[in-house]
Write an enzyme that holds these catalytic residues in place. Structure first.
Site, short mmCIF file in Angstrom:
data_model
loop_
_atom_site.label_atom_id
_atom_site.label_comp_id
_atom_site.label_asym_id
_atom_site.label_seq_id
_atom_site.Cartn_x
_atom_site.Cartn_y
_atom_site.Cartn_z
N HIS A 106 40.46 38.19 -62.32
CA HIS A 106 40.45 37.25 -61.19
C HIS A 106 40.35 35.79 -61.65
O HIS A 106 39.55 35.01 -61.14
CB HIS A 106 39.31 37.59 -60.23
CG HIS A 106 39.47 38.94 -59.58
ND1 HIS A 106 40.70 39.50 -59.31
CD2 HIS A 106 38.54 39.84 -59.15
CE1 HIS A 106 40.52 40.69 -58.74
NE2 HIS A 106 39.23 40.92 -58.63
N HIS A 176 39.72 39.15 -51.21
CA HIS A 176 38.99 40.32 -51.72
C HIS A 176 38.00 40.87 -50.70
O HIS A 176 36.90 41.28 -51.05
CB HIS A 176 38.26 39.95 -53.02
CG HIS A 176 38.20 41.06 -54.02
ND1 HIS A 176 37.64 42.28 -53.74
CD2 HIS A 176 38.65 41.14 -55.30
CE1 HIS A 176 37.71 43.06 -54.80
NE2 HIS A 176 38.34 42.39 -55.76
N GLU A 314 44.16 44.46 -51.75
CA GLU A 314 44.43 43.11 -52.24
C GLU A 314 45.93 42.94 -52.50
O GLU A 314 46.47 43.45 -53.47
CB GLU A 314 43.66 42.88 -53.53
CG GLU A 314 42.17 43.18 -53.44
CD GLU A 314 41.57 43.49 -54.80
OE1 GLU A 314 41.72 42.64 -55.71
OE2 GLU A 314 40.99 44.58 -54.96
#
Length: 349
Positions: A106, A176, A314
């Site tokens: 991420h 998320h 996601e």
């Protein structure tokens, strides 16, 4: 429709604010300036009873703990994994922040854990914006990142990502949020029904890093081409899953050409709640919270953020697409807007 602003709390002496969009039926979405995140989504069940269907926290400080799974936060600059935290773009090698051993998850995480600017955009929309300087966490380009949330009277949450940069660069934004459509504090997601519009997934190695190969879902525990319960096969041993984590995998959507199409359907049949996911991106990561501790004591009230309590869907480019030439990828061109859109459409069965 209305948008109201309120104080969530403080983080390191900085005030964190809520923006709540409420539609004509009383359904609502509460957003937060921390991480341009989704704090709650209250939508009706088959009997019209409203309940919050996403996980989160009462304490702003819990949102910045990476062990708690990026609950509801905007992820950037690059969602998912980058092998060795390195990639080559336009002939130059870059090293991103390595926050999972030698690799990047991420974008290194810090992008999600900052406070964003926010402004009300009409009666049902809020714009969050953040400036990311050239080289931040190892990524090129002075980038302005905007996330526009819009909530409609038919209970659709639309997320528009709008990115500009002063030089060519890369971006892979996602949200998320972890969904639990039951609205029940103690229920996990195994009893939710799921469909994903994908025939393939990205194969991974023992570290869950993409190998560049695609695997067929047909005949495996990965197959969600038709609606069935998440819990039906989540514990079946499989090469792309680790231990008792269960699903934490990228699915290759049938749409790889940037069309805005249905990506997934999630249902909780006891409550009658249904959610459809639409996107123009080519991938979607299915994660059922298998890395979260069974013993966490944090959350919103008695709705705790624990093992398998929520499912994240996601929308994204494939993991490590920066290093795998065959994976679909659209880059950010200097001084040209880069846009992508995802919608979560809530209804009842």
């Amino acid at each position: 429709m209305s948008v109201t602003k309120s104080l969530f709390g403080k983080l390191n002496e900085e005030e964190i604010f809520f923006y709540t969009i409420t539609n004509k039926s009383g359904a609502s979405v509460t957003l937060q300036t921390l991480g341009a995140g989704v704090h709650s989504i209250c939508v009706p069940d088959k009997n019209g009873a409203l309940a919050d269907v996403v996980l989160g926290f009462d304490n702003p400080g819990d949102y910045v703990n990476p062990d708690y799974g990026y609950q509801g936060l905007t992820v950037g600059r690059w969602a998912n994994r980058i092998r060795d935290g390195k990639f080559t773009f336009e002939g130059k090698e870059y090293t991103a922040l390595q926050n999972q051993g030698t690799w990047t998850l991420h974008g290194g995480g810090r992008f999600s854990f900052t406070t964003w600017e926010a402004e009300v955009n009409g009666e049902n929309s809020v714009i969050f914006s953040r400036f990311s300087p050239d080289g931040e966490d190892g990524f090129p380009g002075n980038m302005t990142f905007k996330v526009i949330y819009t909530f409609t009277d038919d209970n659709t949450l639309r997320i528009d990502y709008c990115i500009t940069s002063d030089k060519n660069t890369v971006a892979n934004p996602t949200n998320h949020t972890y969904f639990n459509l039951s609205g029940n504090d103690g229920e996990t997601v195994e009893n939710h029904w799921l469909m994903i519009n994908a025939d393939y997934f990205t194969e991974t190695d023992s570290s869950q890093l993409a190998t560049g190969e695609l695997g067929e879902v047909k005949g495996t525990m990965m197959d969600f081409t038709t609606l069935h319960k998440i819990g039906d096969n989540i514990d079946v041993p499989f090469r792309a899953c680790i231990g008792d984590v269960g699903y934490d995998n990228n699915y290759c959507l049938r749409n790889t050409e940037g069309r805005f199409e249905l990506a997934a359907v999630l249902e909780h049949r006891e409550s009658g709640r249904k959610m459809e996911v639409y996107t123009d991106l080519p991938g979607i990561q299915l994660y059922c919270g298998g890395w979260l501790s069974r013993n966490n004591t944090v959350g919103k009230g008695t709705s705790l953020v624990t093992y398998r309590r929520g499912v994240a869907l996601e929308t994204q480019f494939y993991p490590d697409a920066l290093n795998i030439a065959d994976f679909p990828l659209w880059t950010v061109k200097a001084d040209e807007p880069f846009k992508t859109t995802t919608e979560f459409r809530f209804s009842t069965l």
